[in-house]
Write a protein that holds these residues in place. Structure first.
Motif, PDB file in Angstrom:
ATOM      1  N   HIS A  95       0.849  -1.203   0.000  1.00 12.53           N
ATOM      2  CA  HIS A  95       0.000   0.000   0.000  1.00 12.53           C
ATOM      3  C   HIS A  95       0.880   1.247   0.000  1.00 12.53           C
ATOM      4  O   HIS A  95       0.666   2.179   0.758  1.00 12.53           O
ATOM      5  CB  HIS A  95      -0.921   0.005   1.222  1.00 12.53           C
ATOM      6  CG  HIS A  95      -1.896  -1.114   1.249  1.00 12.53           C
ATOM      7  ND1 HIS A  95      -1.576  -2.371   1.722  1.00 12.53           N
ATOM      8  CD2 HIS A  95      -3.194  -1.193   0.819  1.00 12.53           C
ATOM      9  CE1 HIS A  95      -2.624  -3.163   1.626  1.00 12.53           C
ATOM     10  NE2 HIS A  95      -3.624  -2.477   1.076  1.00 12.53           N
ATOM     11  N   ARG A  96       1.848   1.224  -0.894  1.00 10.68           N
ATOM     12  CA  ARG A  96       2.787   2.338  -0.935  1.00 10.68           C
ATOM     13  C   ARG A  96       2.208   3.536  -1.688  1.00 10.68           C
ATOM     14  O   ARG A  96       2.464   4.681  -1.337  1.00 10.68           O
ATOM     15  CB  ARG A  96       4.097   1.892  -1.599  1.00 10.68           C
ATOM     16  CG  ARG A  96       5.229   2.906  -1.471  1.00 10.68           C
ATOM     17  CD  ARG A  96       6.503   2.385  -2.114  1.00 10.68           C
ATOM     18  NE  ARG A  96       6.942   1.154  -1.495  1.00 10.68           N
ATOM     19  CZ  ARG A  96       7.147   0.015  -2.168  1.00 10.68           C
ATOM     20  NH1 ARG A  96       6.955  -0.028  -3.472  1.00 10.68           N
ATOM     21  NH2 ARG A  96       7.548  -1.061  -1.525  1.00 10.68           N
ATOM     22  N   ILE A  97       1.435   3.279  -2.737  1.00  5.15           N
ATOM     23  CA  ILE A  97       0.914   4.359  -3.584  1.00  5.15           C
ATOM     24  C   ILE A  97      -0.598   4.241  -3.691  1.00  5.15           C
ATOM     25  O   ILE A  97      -1.134   3.173  -3.981  1.00  5.15           O
ATOM     26  CB  ILE A  97       1.533   4.314  -4.992  1.00  5.15           C
ATOM     27  CG1 ILE A  97       3.058   4.454  -4.906  1.00  5.15           C
ATOM     28  CG2 ILE A  97       0.954   5.407  -5.883  1.00  5.15           C
ATOM     29  CD1 ILE A  97       3.763   4.328  -6.236  1.00  5.15           C
ATOM     30  N   SER A  98      -1.277   5.361  -3.472  1.00  4.90           N
ATOM     31  CA  SER A  98      -2.724   5.430  -3.671  1.00  4.90           C
ATOM     32  C   SER A  98      -3.003   6.325  -4.872  1.00  4.90           C
ATOM     33  O   SER A  98      -2.640   7.507  -4.863  1.00  4.90           O
ATOM     34  CB  SER A  98      -3.425   5.997  -2.433  1.00  4.90           C
ATOM     35  OG  SER A  98      -3.278   5.132  -1.329  1.00  4.90           O
ATOM     36  N   ILE A  99      -3.627   5.727  -5.915  1.00  2.00           N
ATOM     37  CA  ILE A  99      -4.065   6.508  -7.081  1.00  2.00           C
ATOM     38  C   ILE A  99      -5.480   6.976  -6.789  1.00  2.00           C
ATOM     39  O   ILE A  99      -6.386   6.164  -6.576  1.00  2.00           O
ATOM     40  CB  ILE A  99      -4.045   5.656  -8.362  1.00  2.00           C
ATOM     41  CG1 ILE A  99      -2.643   5.114  -8.635  1.00  2.00           C
ATOM     42  CG2 ILE A  99      -4.557   6.470  -9.548  1.00  2.00           C
ATOM     43  CD1 ILE A  99      -1.629   6.166  -8.995  1.00  2.00           C
ATOM     44  N   ILE A 100      -5.685   8.292  -6.769  1.00  2.00           N
ATOM     45  CA  ILE A 100      -6.975   8.862  -6.365  1.00  2.00           C
ATOM     46  C   ILE A 100      -7.604   9.558  -7.561  1.00  2.00           C
ATOM     47  O   ILE A 100      -7.024  10.488  -8.144  1.00  2.00           O
ATOM     48  CB  ILE A 100      -6.811   9.859  -5.206  1.00  2.00           C
ATOM     49  CG1 ILE A 100      -6.067   9.177  -4.051  1.00  2.00           C
ATOM     50  CG2 ILE A 100      -8.156  10.380  -4.738  1.00  2.00           C
ATOM     51  CD1 ILE A 100      -5.571  10.137  -3.001  1.00  2.00           C
ATOM     52  N   THR A 101      -8.772   9.098  -7.975  1.00  2.00           N
ATOM     53  CA  THR A 101      -9.487   9.696  -9.094  1.00  2.00           C
ATOM     54  C   THR A 101     -10.814  10.254  -8.621  1.00  2.00           C
ATOM     55  O   THR A 101     -11.276   9.963  -7.517  1.00  2.00           O
ATOM     56  CB  THR A 101      -9.718   8.655 -10.200  1.00  2.00           C
ATOM     57  OG1 THR A 101     -10.317   7.488  -9.622  1.00  2.00           O
ATOM     58  CG2 THR A 101      -8.407   8.272 -10.868  1.00  2.00           C
ATOM     59  N   GLY A 102     -11.418  11.047  -9.483  1.00  2.00           N
ATOM     60  CA  GLY A 102     -12.691  11.666  -9.142  1.00  2.00           C
ATOM     61  C   GLY A 102     -12.769  13.060  -9.708  1.00  2.00           C
ATOM     62  O   GLY A 102     -11.774  13.618 -10.191  1.00  2.00           O
ATOM     63  N   PRO A 103     -13.946  13.675  -9.678  1.00  2.00           N
ATOM     64  CA  PRO A 103     -14.136  14.982 -10.295  1.00  2.00           C
ATOM     65  C   PRO A 103     -13.430  16.103  -9.542  1.00  2.00           C
ATOM     66  O   PRO A 103     -13.094  15.963  -8.358  1.00  2.00           O
ATOM     67  CB  PRO A 103     -15.649  15.174 -10.253  1.00  2.00           C
ATOM     68  CG  PRO A 103     -16.102  14.326  -9.112  1.00  2.00           C
ATOM     69  CD  PRO A 103     -15.197  13.139  -9.108  1.00  2.00           C
ATOM     70  N   ASN A 104     -13.206  17.197 -10.250  1.00  2.00           N
ATOM     71  CA  ASN A 104     -12.708  18.398  -9.588  1.00  2.00           C
ATOM     72  C   ASN A 104     -13.724  18.872  -8.556  1.00  2.00           C
ATOM     73  O   ASN A 104     -14.931  18.663  -8.711  1.00  2.00           O
ATOM     74  CB  ASN A 104     -12.483  19.518 -10.618  1.00  2.00           C
ATOM     75  CG  ASN A 104     -11.252  19.270 -11.461  1.00  2.00           C
ATOM     76  OD1 ASN A 104     -10.223  18.866 -10.956  1.00  2.00           O
ATOM     77  ND2 ASN A 104     -11.378  19.479 -12.767  1.00  2.00           N
ATOM     78  N   MET A 105     -13.231  19.545  -7.541  1.00  2.00           N
ATOM     79  CA  MET A 105     -14.064  20.106  -6.472  1.00  2.00           C
ATOM     80  C   MET A 105     -14.662  19.035  -5.560  1.00  2.00           C
ATOM     81  O   MET A 105     -15.419  19.341  -4.650  1.00  2.00           O
ATOM     82  CB  MET A 105     -15.205  20.972  -7.036  1.00  2.00           C
ATOM     83  CG  MET A 105     -14.755  22.225  -7.761  1.00  2.00           C
ATOM     84  SD  MET A 105     -13.936  23.365  -6.632  1.00  2.00           S
ATOM     85  CE  MET A 105     -15.308  23.790  -5.558  1.00  2.00           C
ATOM     86  N   ALA A 106     -14.325  17.766  -5.795  1.00  2.00           N
ATOM     87  CA  ALA A 106     -14.918  16.720  -4.972  1.00  2.00           C
ATOM     88  C   ALA A 106     -14.177  16.533  -3.662  1.00  2.00           C
ATOM     89  O   ALA A 106     -14.700  15.934  -2.727  1.00  2.00           O
ATOM     90  CB  ALA A 106     -14.953  15.400  -5.749  1.00  2.00           C
ATOM     91  N   GLY A 107     -12.926  17.004  -3.589  1.00  2.00           N
ATOM     92  CA  GLY A 107     -12.198  16.927  -2.332  1.00  2.00           C
ATOM     93  C   GLY A 107     -10.908  16.140  -2.368  1.00  2.00           C
ATOM     94  O   GLY A 107     -10.357  15.815  -1.318  1.00  2.00           O
ATOM     95  N   LYS A 108     -10.396  15.829  -3.571  1.00  2.00           N
ATOM     96  CA  LYS A 108      -9.150  15.057  -3.652  1.00  2.00           C
ATOM     97  C   LYS A 108      -7.997  15.814  -2.998  1.00  2.00           C
ATOM     98  O   LYS A 108      -7.235  15.257  -2.195  1.00  2.00           O
ATOM     99  CB  LYS A 108      -8.792  14.760  -5.123  1.00  2.00           C
ATOM    100  CG  LYS A 108      -9.802  13.912  -5.873  1.00  2.00           C
ATOM    101  CD  LYS A 108      -9.251  13.399  -7.182  1.00  2.00           C
ATOM    102  CE  LYS A 108      -8.833  14.505  -8.139  1.00  2.00           C
ATOM    103  NZ  LYS A 108      -9.953  15.347  -8.565  1.00  2.00           N
ATOM    104  N   SER A 109      -7.831  17.103  -3.361  1.00  2.00           N
ATOM    105  CA  SER A 109      -6.721  17.894  -2.827  1.00  2.00           C
ATOM    106  C   SER A 109      -6.849  18.071  -1.325  1.00  2.00           C
ATOM    107  O   SER A 109      -5.855  17.998  -0.584  1.00  2.00           O
ATOM    108  CB  SER A 109      -6.658  19.259  -3.520  1.00  2.00           C
ATOM    109  OG  SER A 109      -6.311  19.118  -4.877  1.00  2.00           O
ATOM    110  N   THR A 110      -8.066  18.311  -0.851  1.00  2.00           N
ATOM    111  CA  THR A 110      -8.287  18.458   0.591  1.00  2.00           C
ATOM    112  C   THR A 110      -7.884  17.176   1.322  1.00  2.00           C
ATOM    113  O   THR A 110      -7.209  17.217   2.356  1.00  2.00           O
ATOM    114  CB  THR A 110      -9.758  18.785   0.884  1.00  2.00           C
ATOM    115  OG1 THR A 110     -10.096  20.022   0.269  1.00  2.00           O
ATOM    116  CG2 THR A 110     -10.020  18.871   2.382  1.00  2.00           C
ATOM    117  N   TYR A 111      -8.282  16.049   0.759  1.00  2.00           N
ATOM    118  CA  TYR A 111      -7.960  14.758   1.378  1.00  2.00           C
ATOM    119  C   TYR A 111      -6.451  14.544   1.440  1.00  2.00           C
ATOM    120  O   TYR A 111      -5.915  14.137   2.485  1.00  2.00           O
ATOM    121  CB  TYR A 111      -8.626  13.640   0.581  1.00  2.00           C
ATOM    122  CG  TYR A 111      -8.108  12.263   0.935  1.00  2.00           C
ATOM    123  CD1 TYR A 111      -8.428  11.676   2.157  1.00  2.00           C
ATOM    124  CD2 TYR A 111      -7.300  11.565   0.047  1.00  2.00           C
ATOM    125  CE1 TYR A 111      -7.954  10.407   2.486  1.00  2.00           C
ATOM    126  CE2 TYR A 111      -6.814  10.302   0.370  1.00  2.00           C
ATOM    127  CZ  TYR A 111      -7.145   9.725   1.585  1.00  2.00           C
ATOM    128  OH  TYR A 111      -6.662   8.491   1.910  1.00  2.00           O
TER     129      TYR A 111
END
Length: 882
Positions: free
Chosen positions: A613-629
């Motif tokens: 679990h070294r790398i987490s690829i995070i997808t999803g729409p803009n403004m959904a909270g990826k950067s905040t997370y």
């Protein structure tokens, strides 16, 4: 050429010694500037430029500022990077023969400005000396307003820049050889807004530097200072001390110790990470509110505020030190009554570090001493509360904290509780502290009474009934006796004057009264000044004790602040491990939830380790909270390593040596770098300097170029990071390239996550929850609708998107097939024969001259404009032959 006046000759002689400074030349109640200094000052300060007759044909340009308001003007000039030499009168004008002697008493620079108005109480004002010697950088850093003094050595420019960003000095001085190091001084000046200047060669003489260090710290060798293993650092320390002695022109008694350190002793946070995580200030407004510092800094003292800032920018990397801080925070967390009582006492403590500096510099006024006494009065009750402490760190603070009762008692006995600011006008010394002060003070109000009492006593003793005590400007006070009583005059009286019908006498007692009454004001002011200086200097001799106590108070203040924040925001104590596991359950963004007034914040889990679990690829729409997370995960790790509790239900944090972030899009047009170039430069820095113990936060890598180029770069970056032999760092990687989700099966250490959304027709609702799996849509058009893009654009975008998706599906079906290997569990895309596409050679014969010329072009050595022009010509020729 006409000769200058004597005064201007003196001015020019002093100016010759301080060519790189603006000379503030004291004339009466003003500091005057002449010639080029006047032109510069009038422009920068926006004050009137006049002229003065200096003995030459033309009047010299002149401007001035009042001495009582000099700090306002001085701070403006220094803030713009100028050095200012303060030239004062060195003798009493009344006693001077000819021109009053003048000399420069201090040079004020950005790194040595001690003005209260210029200093931010919540941050240090560092002066840094850089020495490039034998392919190594020696650094010496000091804040003369607090007495902090550090030194270290680094081997590379990257490490140097990290140290510069960490301390953010207001002034840098360096040796000539520094220009040969490859570092850009202009970059420091322009980007960091730092004043940079080069020292003369003699500052870097090793023998001179070592001798100055020994003299200052009063040691026989450098071994006791810990400088033996820092040869370049020693040069920097010596040069910095020489510079300070040259500019400050005093004994620098507040610089009592030097602290050598290795740059690997703390988590390294570069400027990009500091900026992107908004540790100290917000990204756009450059304000404290909205930063991590804003959340954590509930300190009560200026010293604590500065230390809190330093802790945030320098997280620990040793588990023992981290847990020691946590133990202290937990003890204060659990004992709210004791904690709040301590904070109540600390609220009345002034900035002891900067107060003692002003005392040692002999610039402190009487009100500074009262503030000092008030602060010292809070220490005994704080120590009483700490006496019951159980954690090792709180016990150590208690031991370091000195009540300083002797200093408190001295100020209490000597200085008035509400003294004036000015030190030469009297009214500072308490009644009963000095007998002469009391007599002089009484003489101002009781003088007439004393004279009347003396007259009555002498009448009774001598029997001279018409004896009078009188006064005139020539003889002062005297006893007047008419001729009819002069036979009764005692022999010990001294005759001063004979009149037609009387005699005038003086006595020792009357003379003493005269001296006290006539010179009372001046003598009182002078005596009070001398006594005040004795008290101030006596306190200054205890600077080491005071500084140590100030550091202890700051330490306690920060711990209490962290405990207070933890309790009010429902933080938990994280576990600390050295196995590389980051396991956050129910994590929250500490700043976002505070900005939303602690309203419902959707928490999320994070799990990273050094294996699967070294790398987490995070997808999803803009403004959904990826950067905040991603940012909240980084902030929780950082908070844990400064010893703070964290916003989560539970957290087990593996210590990281660095946090890197590549977030957002920005260009650097001033240096000719595009958005994509800036992005790639930051990526290169991360890949070259991160280690397997680092935490990487990467957002939208490769978005600044074409889709295929960007996807290729992002894919390659993930592969590089995932390979333990190349890097193997723990990474949160947000992307809109859905193709990267296929790496979950290809690379063992990669796992897919996405932001959950709910679709309602053409609208979407962001659920702000991180779930396993990859997103199959970016929802870009829906986000554009939320942003207010016109409906006509939205509708057309949907049409184009549908057409592109259909085309993309058709092409993939024709050209690619996917097979899965059960053994290796990896997804492999293989090209298969597609329908024959139309070829250029089907239209034109292979021996066509245009085609031959096209095949022979060396495109790699052509500029874009050359390639475009050549293509245009070839196309034109083809059309003509068709």
């Amino acid at each position: 050429m006409a000769a200058l006046t004597p005064m201007m000759q003196q001015y020019m002689a002093i100016k010759e010694q301080y060519k790189d400074c603006i000379l503030f030349y004291r004339l009466g109640d003003f500091y005057e500037m002449f010639y080029d200094d006047a032109l510069t000052a009038s422009r920068e300060l926006e004050i009137t430029l006049t002229g003065k007759n200096c003995g030459q044909e033309e009047r010299a340009p002149m401007c001035g500022v009042p001495y009582h308001a000099v700090d306002v003007y001085l701070n403006k000039l220094v803030a713009k990077g100028y050095k200012v030499a303060i030239c004062e009168q060195a003798e009493d004008p009344k006693q001077a023969k000819g021109i009053v002697k003048r000399e420069v008493i201090r040079i004020v620079t950005p790194g040595t400005n001690l003005s209260q108005q210029a200093l931010d109480e919540g941050r240090n004002n560092y002066l840094m000396c850089l020495v490039y010697d034998d392919n190594q950088f020696g650094l010496a850093i000091t804040d003369i307003s607090t007495g902090d003094f550090y030194t270290t050595e680094v081997a590379t420019l990257k490490e140097l820049y990290d140290e510069i960003h960490r301390f953010s000095p207001s002034e840098i001085i360096c040796n000539d050889s520094f220009y040969m190091s490859g570092a850009s001084l202009d970059d420091f000046k322009d980007r960091l807004h730092v004043s940079v200047s080069t020292l003369d060669t003699w500052y870097m003489d090793e023998a001179v530097s070592v001798q100055k260090i020994k003299e200052h710290f009063k040691v026989a060798s450098l071994d006791g200072l810990g400088l033996t293993d820092f040869p370049s650092g020693t040069l920097a320390v010596g040069a910095l001390l020489l510079y300070l002695y040259e500019t400050q022109k005093n004994t620098l008694d507040n610089l009592t110790k030097i602290t050598p350190y290795r740059s690997g002793g703390y988590m390294i946070i570069d400027s990009a990470t500091n900026r992107n995580l908004e540790l100290i200030e917000t990204l756009r407004e450059k304000q404290k509110k909205g930063s991590l510092l804003w959340v954590l800094d509930k300190t009560k003292t200026a010293m604590g505020a500065r230390l809190m800032r330093n802790w945030i920018e320098q997280p620990l990397i040793e588990k023992k030190k981290i847990t020691a801080r946590q133990d202290a925070v937990e003890e204060l967390y659990n004992d709210m009554i004791t904690r709040e009582e301590i904070r109540e006492y600390l609220n009345a403590v002034y900035d002891l570090e900067r107060l003692v500096t002003r005392i040692s510099y002999r610039t402190a006024n009487p009100r500074d001493l009262i503030a000092f006494k008030t602060s010292l009065g809070m220490i005994p009750p704080v120590k009483q509360l700490l006496s019951q402490a159980k954690s090792a760190e709180l016990k150590e603070i208690d031991e370091r904290m000195d009540c300083l009762e002797d200093i408190y008692d001295l100020i209490e006995k000597s200085i008035q509780d509400e003294p004036p600011i000015m030190i030469r006008e009297g009214g500072m010394i308490k009644e009963g502290y000095n007998e002469d002060v009391d007599k002089f003070r009484l003489s101002r109000t009781e003088g007439k009474t004393w004279l009347a009492e003396l007259e009555a006593r002498e009448k009774e003793k001598t029997g001279i009934k018409n004896l009078r005590v009188r006064y005139n400007k020539v003889f002062g006070y005297y006893l007047e006796v008419t001729n009819s009583y002069k036979e009764l005059v005692p022999e010990d009286w001294t005759r001063k004057q004979t009149l037609a019908n009387a005699e005038r006498y003086i006595t020792p007692e009357l003379k003493e009264l005269e001296d006290m009454i006539l010179g009372a004001e001046d003598k009182l002011a002078a005596l009070e000044y001398d006594l005040y200086c004795e008290v101030r200097d006596s306190i200054g001799e205890q600077v080491v004790r005071i500084q140590e106590t100030a550091k202890a108070i700051a330490h306690l203040d920060v711990l209490a602040s962290l405990a207070c924040v933890a309790q009010s925001n429902d933080y938990v104590r994280p576990s600390i491990n050295t196995k590389g596991v980051i396991d956050i359950q129910g994590g929250r963004h500490p700043v976002v939830e505070k900005m939303n007034n602690n309203q419902m914040f959707i928490d999320n889990d994070t799990y990273l380790d050094n294996k699967n679990h070294r790398i987490s690829i995070i997808t999803g729409p803009n403004m959904a909270g990826k950067s905040t997370y991603m940012r909240q995960s980084a902030l929780i790790v950082l908070m844990a390593q400064i010893g703070s509790f964290v916003p989560a239900k539970s957290a087990n944090i593996g210590i990281v040596d660095r946090i890197f972030t590549r977030v957002g899009a920005s260009d650097d047009l001033a240096s000719g770098q595009s958005t994509f170039m800036v992005e790639m430069t930051e990526v290169a820095n991360i890949l070259r300097n991160a280690t397997s113990r680092s935490l990487l936060i990467l957002d939208e890598i490769g978005r600044g170029t074409s889709t295929f180029d960007g996807l290729s770069i992002a894919w390659a970056v993930v592969e590089h990071i995932s390979n333990p032999k190349l890097l193997g760092a723990k990474t949160l990687f947000a992307t809109h390239y859905h193709e990267l989700t296929e790496l979950e099966g290809k690379l063992d250490s990669v796992n897919n996550y996405c932001i959950a959304v709910r679709e309602q027709g053409d609208d979407i609702i962001f659920l702000r929850k991180i779930i396993r799996g990859g997103a199959d849509k970016s929802y870009g058009i829906q986000v554009a609708r939320l942003a207010g893009v016109p409906d006509s654009v939205i509708d057309r975008a949907k049409e184009i998107s549908s057409w592109l998706e259909e085309t993309d599906v058709t092409d993939k079906a024709k050209n690619l097939q996917v097979r899965t290997s059960a053994k290796k569990k990896e997804v492999v895309r293989e090209a298969v024969p597609a329908e024959k596409q139309m070829s250029l050679f089907d239209i034109y014969p292979a021996d066509h001259p245009v085609l031959k010329e096209l095949a022979g072009l060396d495109v790699s050595n052509m500029t874009p404009i050359q390639a475009l022009n050549t293509l245009y010509e070839l196309q034109k020729r083809l059309k003509e032959t068709n």
